[in-house]
Design a protein around this motif. Sequence first.
Motif, PDB file in Angstrom:
ATOM      1  N   LYS A 270      13.324  63.743  27.944  1.00 26.04           N
ATOM      2  CA  LYS A 270      14.757  63.726  27.620  1.00 26.04           C
ATOM      3  C   LYS A 270      15.128  62.581  26.693  1.00 26.04           C
ATOM      4  O   LYS A 270      15.950  62.744  25.809  1.00 26.04           O
ATOM      5  CB  LYS A 270      15.576  63.645  28.911  1.00 26.04           C
ATOM      6  N   GLU A 271      14.527  61.419  26.918  1.00 29.59           N
ATOM      7  CA  GLU A 271      14.853  60.279  26.059  1.00 29.59           C
ATOM      8  C   GLU A 271      14.178  60.440  24.702  1.00 29.59           C
ATOM      9  O   GLU A 271      13.167  61.131  24.580  1.00 29.59           O
ATOM     10  CB  GLU A 271      14.464  58.950  26.712  1.00 29.59           C
ATOM     11  N   PRO A 272      14.747  59.812  23.679  1.00 28.68           N
ATOM     12  CA  PRO A 272      14.165  59.968  22.330  1.00 28.68           C
ATOM     13  C   PRO A 272      12.804  59.290  22.214  1.00 28.68           C
ATOM     14  O   PRO A 272      12.495  58.346  22.945  1.00 28.68           O
ATOM     15  CB  PRO A 272      15.194  59.284  21.418  1.00 28.68           C
ATOM     16  N   PHE A 273      12.005  59.785  21.291  1.00 27.95           N
ATOM     17  CA  PHE A 273      10.697  59.203  21.009  1.00 27.95           C
ATOM     18  C   PHE A 273      10.904  58.030  20.051  1.00 27.95           C
ATOM     19  O   PHE A 273      11.270  58.226  18.894  1.00 27.95           O
ATOM     20  CB  PHE A 273       9.774  60.263  20.402  1.00 27.95           C
TER      21      PHE A 273
ATOM     22  N   ASP B 185       2.617  62.134  14.756  1.00 31.72           N
ATOM     23  CA  ASP B 185       3.326  63.376  14.440  1.00 31.72           C
ATOM     24  C   ASP B 185       3.154  64.419  15.539  1.00 31.72           C
ATOM     25  O   ASP B 185       4.070  65.197  15.810  1.00 31.72           O
ATOM     26  CB  ASP B 185       2.855  63.941  13.097  1.00 31.72           C
ATOM     27  N   PHE B 186       1.976  64.435  16.183  1.00 33.60           N
ATOM     28  CA  PHE B 186       1.770  65.348  17.307  1.00 33.60           C
ATOM     29  C   PHE B 186       2.764  65.038  18.420  1.00 33.60           C
ATOM     30  O   PHE B 186       3.413  65.938  18.959  1.00 33.60           O
ATOM     31  CB  PHE B 186       0.337  65.247  17.848  1.00 33.60           C
ATOM     32  N   MET B 187       2.892  63.756  18.747  1.00 37.29           N
ATOM     33  CA  MET B 187       3.823  63.368  19.806  1.00 37.29           C
ATOM     34  C   MET B 187       5.255  63.721  19.421  1.00 37.29           C
ATOM     35  O   MET B 187       6.017  64.241  20.239  1.00 37.29           O
ATOM     36  CB  MET B 187       3.692  61.881  20.104  1.00 37.29           C
ATOM     37  N   ASP B 188       5.618  63.425  18.191  1.00 33.20           N
ATOM     38  CA  ASP B 188       6.971  63.713  17.719  1.00 33.20           C
ATOM     39  C   ASP B 188       7.256  65.218  17.790  1.00 33.20           C
ATOM     40  O   ASP B 188       8.314  65.644  18.231  1.00 33.20           O
ATOM     41  CB  ASP B 188       7.128  63.194  16.292  1.00 33.20           C
TER      42      ASP B 188
END
Length: 149
Positions: free
Chosen positions: A33-36, A24-27
């Motif tokens: 630019k590219e999606p997670f 969740d931290f990363m999200d």
Amino acid sequence: MDDAVLAAALLEAKGRRARRSHLDFMDYTWAKKEPFIKGFHTRHICAELDIAFDRFRRGESTYLLIAVHPRAGKSDLVSRYLGPHFLGEFSDREVLQTSYQAKLAATFSTFGRNIVRSRKYRRIYPKVRLSGETNRKDDWVLVDDDGVA
């Protein structure tokens, strides 16, 4: 409930989850630019990192060996995002960024520093900030509300 109030409440809830979960931290702080993309291995590694955070809080060993195929996201999971997340939770500690190449370690450090500077990071960790005394990309220091490192 008004849309702005709802949006603010959802953002705050997402920020609380970001403190407890590396995924969740990363999200929440995703700065590319590219999606997670959250594949099975990404979720598993992040869950192991969450366990390591809990063990660290209890004073237990936190050694992890992460071995996955190339291009599986290890650099994002660990080299770019783990340092800022760890320092948000344990701002009195230090992180050593290493790599097989000094330039790559400096690049990861710069990325992490930029996360710490971000508005989203300050929402999650309002008391954690960069010292104004250091502007180096590869050697930066956090301070508390009193300016103490």
